[in-house]
Scaffold this active site. Structure first.
Site, PDB file in Angstrom:
ATOM      1  CE  LYS B  82      -3.881   1.913   2.712  1.00  0.00           C
ATOM      2  NZ  LYS B  82      -4.782   1.650   3.865  1.00  0.00           N
ATOM      3  CB  SER B 157      -8.061   3.318   2.857  1.00  0.00           C
ATOM      4  OG  SER B 157      -7.172   2.811   3.852  1.00  0.00           O
ATOM      5  CB  SER B 181      -8.260   0.632   5.743  1.00  0.00           C
ATOM      6  OG  SER B 181      -8.999   1.818   5.811  1.00  0.00           O
TER       7      SER B 181
END
Lengths: 68, 466
Positions: B82, B157, B181
């Site tokens: 990420k 997310s 997330s």
């Protein structure tokens, strides 16, 4: 909480916080801010005088290295 | 084996194949890079592709494995991160124009640990901007699409992590989880993700959203793979002030212990029907999953969901205050560099008082006690991974999280470990996840339950038609 914020309240608070936000941006923020304030007010009903915050300082933490 | 089959191997299968010399780390890496080239133009899972570095690392891994210098099950395995994990010498954007060209001078601790384990870095993955708000439709980089249906969101997310794994673009990924997330995109993309206990994995070098709620953790296509990844990144780190000194157990050793007699608490009452309620198709799939757990010997215990339901208010209050504090200077000077969704959510924090924040942290103490008290009656909690299937981009409602139960927040507020595992599909062929949460530092229990469920079902073997 005394009551809902108005656009004028929000504008003054934004200026005090050093935020330069246009009126239409403040207008769009207003419902979310009032919802956040209502939520925070509801949380007050959960706590008593004896309730400490979950985040607490510990004097034992001596090996901390500052993050960037 | 086709190139697609190669890319959809689990980490365990790929590790075994590398040691049998069925294929090499270079072949795995080239297969992933080719697949990224073919499909990522539609999915936008990657922000930065580090092809040159990946091939260099793959060649090194190949040499080391051939010479017997074996670093373990992740050696030679291509992964992705990420884009809020700091990577030395590699752009780290947080999917934002604010950090468009930022190149950190050091690695996050979790990144360094994965490097030591011999992984190969394919690149940095798209996300919700600064891990907040909704799909980043007006951010600097395109919003990530769901491989099961590109008209739908992948959840966030850690959107790119979920999409890249579901599409077979990498074998493992790191995400982060402040309010769901890791678990939401895992559920929406039909993969596995675990938010470990707060303090289990170092947050050092992970760009913060909310210090007291942020968790770093792995995502993969199987429970066993998540266990392998967590094993590599877990453990104390003096650079993270919240890092725990609790010993890390062997997660894979507990996988096959079964769940006979395990008490599974379902906090349905006063929660599942909150506001617009849980999507009926999602709840039906969840109920079927409970029947499977029961069939495996677990005992289902219905418990009161009220304290779980209230956590959202404390979670959101703490989150917006801490996020605003971190981003205050940028919001004062260049607010329009943020996308609309994240900017408006963060700005809410400017109008809450210090007393509001402290009250939320005090409420957190109360809710934490109330939720953990259930552990006298149950061993784990089971809830859906998300209250509804992934929405279509065109119908995304920024207030949606307030309109239905939030099944992920309680485990950020309490810091309890929680895993999401695929548990079925809606009639519209969109994935649904099952979430299992356990006592603090009992990630092994999460893995054990999720593994038992996974092995009893076929959901994790399904692939999107790309």
């Amino acid at each position: 909480m005394a009551g809902e914020l108005t656009l004028e309240d929000l504008s003054k608070m934004a200026a005090r916080a050093g935020l330069k936000l246009a009126e239409d941006e403040l207008q769009k923020l207003l419902p979310g801010v009032n919802r956040a304030l209502r939520q925070a007010a509801e949380l007050r009903q959960l706590v008593t005088d004896c309730t400490e915050p979950a985040s607490a300082f510990s004097a034992l933490k001596v090996d901390k290295v500052s993050p960037p | 084996m086709t190139a697609g089959d190669l890319c959809y191997l689990t980490i365990s299968e790929a590790a075994a194949g590398l040691r049998r010399k069925d294929f090499s780390p270079v072949e795995l890496t080239k297969a992933c890079l080719a697949r990224i080239e073919t499909f990522d133009g539609r999915l936008h899972a990657f922000i930065t592709i580090t092809a040159e570095l990946a091939l260099k690392q793959a060649r090194e891994a190949e040499k080391e494995l051939h010479s017997g210098n074996d670093h373990g099950p992740l050696h030679g395995i291509p992964i992705a991160l990420k884009d809020l994990y700091m990577t030395k010498g590699i752009r780290t954007t947080c999917h934002s124009a604010v950090l468009e060209n930022w190149i950190p001078d050091h690695d996050a601790t979790a990144v360094a640990k994965l490097q030591e384990a011999g992984t190969i870095l394919l690149g940095k993955l798209g996300m919700h901007e600064f891990a907040f708000g909704g799909p980043s439709v007006d951010a600097l980089f395109p919003a990530v699409k769901n491989p099961w249906n590109t008209a739908h969101i992948p959840g966030g997310s850690s959107s790119g992590s979920g999409a890249a794994l579901a599409a077979g673009l990498c074998y493992g990924a790191l995400g982060s989880d402040t309010g769901g997330s890791i678990r939401t995109p895992s559920s929406h993309c039909g993969i596995v993700g675990i938010k470990p206990t707060y303090g289990r994995v170092s947050r050092y070098g992970v760009v913060p959203l909310s210090w007291s709620l942020d968790h770093a953790g792995p995502m993969a296509r199987s429970v066993g793979d998540c266990a392998i990844l967590l094993q590599a990144i877990a453990g104390h780190d003096s650079k993270d002030p919240a890092s725990a000194t609790v010993a890390v157990s062997d997660f894979r050793a507990q996988l096959k212990d079964g769940i006979k007699g395990l008490r599974v608490g379902v906090p349905r009452a006063h929660w599942f029907d909150e506001n617009k309620g849980t999507d009926p198709e999602t709840e039906a799939v969840f109920n079927d999953a409970l029947k499977i757990l029961e069939g495996l010997g677990a005992v289902i215990v219905e418990i009161d969901g009220k304290p779980f339901s209230i956590t959202r208010k404390a979670n959101q209050t703490i989150l917006v205050c801490e996020a605003y504090a971190y981003h205050e200077k940028t919001l004062q000077t260049t607010p329009m560099k943020f996308g609309t969704s994240v900017r408006r959510r963060m700005l809410e924090g400017a109008f809450l008082s210090a007393a509001d924040y402290i009250t939320a942290q005090r409420a957190r103490s109360v809710l934490n006690d109330q939720i953990r008290a259930n552990f006298s009656r149950v061993d784990v909690f089971a809830v859906p991974g998300a209250a509804r299937p992934p929405e279509a981009f065109e119908s995304v409602d920024p207030n949606e999280q307030n309109l239905r139960p939030n099944f992920t927040n309680p485990f950020n507020l309490t810091g309890l470990p929680a895993i999401a595992v695929p548990c079925g599909f809606t009639p519209g062929n969109l994935p649904v996840g099952l979430q299992i949460a356990a006592r603090p530092f009992e990630e092994g229990t999460c893995f054990r339950v999720a593994y038992a469920y996974e092995q009893a079902t076929e959901w994790h073997k399904k692939r999107p038609a790309l």
